[in-house]
Design an enzyme around this catalytic site. Structure first.
Site, PDB file in Angstrom:
ATOM      1  N   LYS A  86      47.526  40.941  38.299  1.00 50.45           N
ATOM      2  CA  LYS A  86      46.738  40.135  39.422  1.00 50.45           C
ATOM      3  C   LYS A  86      47.041  40.903  40.407  1.00 50.45           C
ATOM      4  CE  LYS A  86      46.930  35.335  40.318  1.00 50.45           C
ATOM      5  NZ  LYS A  86      47.584  34.095  40.446  1.00 50.45           N
TER       6      LYS A  86
HETATM    7  C1  E4P Z   1      46.023  31.120  41.307  1.00 54.14           C
HETATM    8  O1  E4P Z   1      46.031  32.212  40.338  1.00 54.14           O
HETATM    9  C2  E4P Z   1      47.159  30.889  42.206  1.00 54.14           C
HETATM   10  O2  E4P Z   1      48.398  31.089  41.101  1.00 54.14           O
HETATM   11  C3  E4P Z   1      47.087  29.420  42.342  1.00 54.14           C
HETATM   12  O3  E4P Z   1      46.095  28.775  42.026  1.00 54.14           O
HETATM   13  C4  E4P Z   1      47.570  29.173  43.746  1.00 54.14           C
HETATM   14  O4  E4P Z   1      47.403  27.814  44.099  1.00 54.14           O
HETATM   15  P1  E4P Z   1      47.947  27.112  45.278  1.00 54.14           P
HETATM   16  O5  E4P Z   1      47.400  27.182  46.537  1.00 54.14           O
HETATM   17  O6  E4P Z   1      48.322  25.550  44.872  1.00 54.14           O
HETATM   18  O7  E4P Z   1      49.301  27.647  45.584  1.00 54.14           O
END
Ligand code: E4P
Length: 222
Positions: A86
């Site tokens: 990522k």
């Molecule tokens: C995506 O891959 C992220 O890990 C995640 O969806 C972030 O979500 P949040 O805004 O609830 O932290």
């Protein structure tokens, strides 16, 4: 449509996988940090997740320069075949996406908040793009309309980057993502659990069983 769990919690992943509806997992440094308390070994924890999931598992880099992101991505990829690296949607991120694509390492471009970012990361070679709907809703923008726009633009040009709807807060986000035709929804376990909740199902089952228990079982043939 695929469902990913957005968690690094082993118990949640084990439970979700046992339901037969989990196609992958996404993590981020915040989610990982919640699980790594005391003496928890990062690599051991991640390898356990990788072994539980029959599908892609996104692990995020914490480096911010392109060169270091690539090096960290290579190290993360060594943890397992199903690792997807990522990468944040920055200019350094674009450079890292390009190199990782050349190295045939799958990537997920994260922290995407605009159609233009989604176009750029796709052109740079991202396998997945993660628009964060909940965080846009939080600032009174319409997160789901971003997903709609990315779907349209990717379809206009035949771009193959898979759309992961991220930062999901509730089941309506999941339904809307499906209606738009997003490839994947990644969600916390709590939202995943709520997808199956319906009071009429609970009420109907209770009535069936109450009626069943009223009859004289000695008259049953089995
Ligand atoms: C995506 O891959 C992220 O890990 C995640 O969806 C972030 O979500 P949040 O805004 O609830 O932290």
């Amino acid at each position: 449509m695929k469902f990913f769990l957005d968690t690094a919690n082993i118990a949640e992943i084990e439970e979700g996988v046992s339901w037969g509806c989990v196609d992958g997992v996404t993590t981020n440094p915040t989610l990982i940090s919640k699980e790594l308390t005391g003496n928890t070994d990062f690599k051991k924890h991640v390898r356990k997740i990788l072994s539980l999931v029959n599908g892609p598992v996104s692990l995020e880099v914490t480096a911010t320069s392109a060169k270091e992101m690539v090096e960290e991505g290579k190290r993360l990829k060594k943890l397992g075949d199903n690792v997807v690296v990522k990468i944040p949607a920055t200019v350094d991120g674009l450079k890292a996406l390009k190199v990782l694509r050349e190295l045939k390492i799958d990537t997920n471009a994260t922290l995407v908040f605009s159609v233009n970012q989604a176009l750029m990361v796709s052109k740079a070679g991202a396998n997945y793009v993660s628009p964060f709907v909940g965080r846009l809703d939080d600032i009174s923008e319409d997160g789901m309309s971003l997903v709609e726009d990315i779907r349209e633009v990717y379809d206009n040009f035949g771009l193959e980057t898979k759309i992961i709807v991220a930062s999901i807060r509730h089941p309506v986000h999941v339904k809307d993502a499906a209606l738009i035709g997003a490839d994947i929804a990644t969600m916390p376990f709590d939202v995943f659990r709520k997808l199956m909740n319906h009071p009429k199902t609970d009420e109907g089952l209770k009535r069936f069983l109450d009626d069943w228990h009223k009859i004289d079982k000695s008259k049953l043939m089995f």
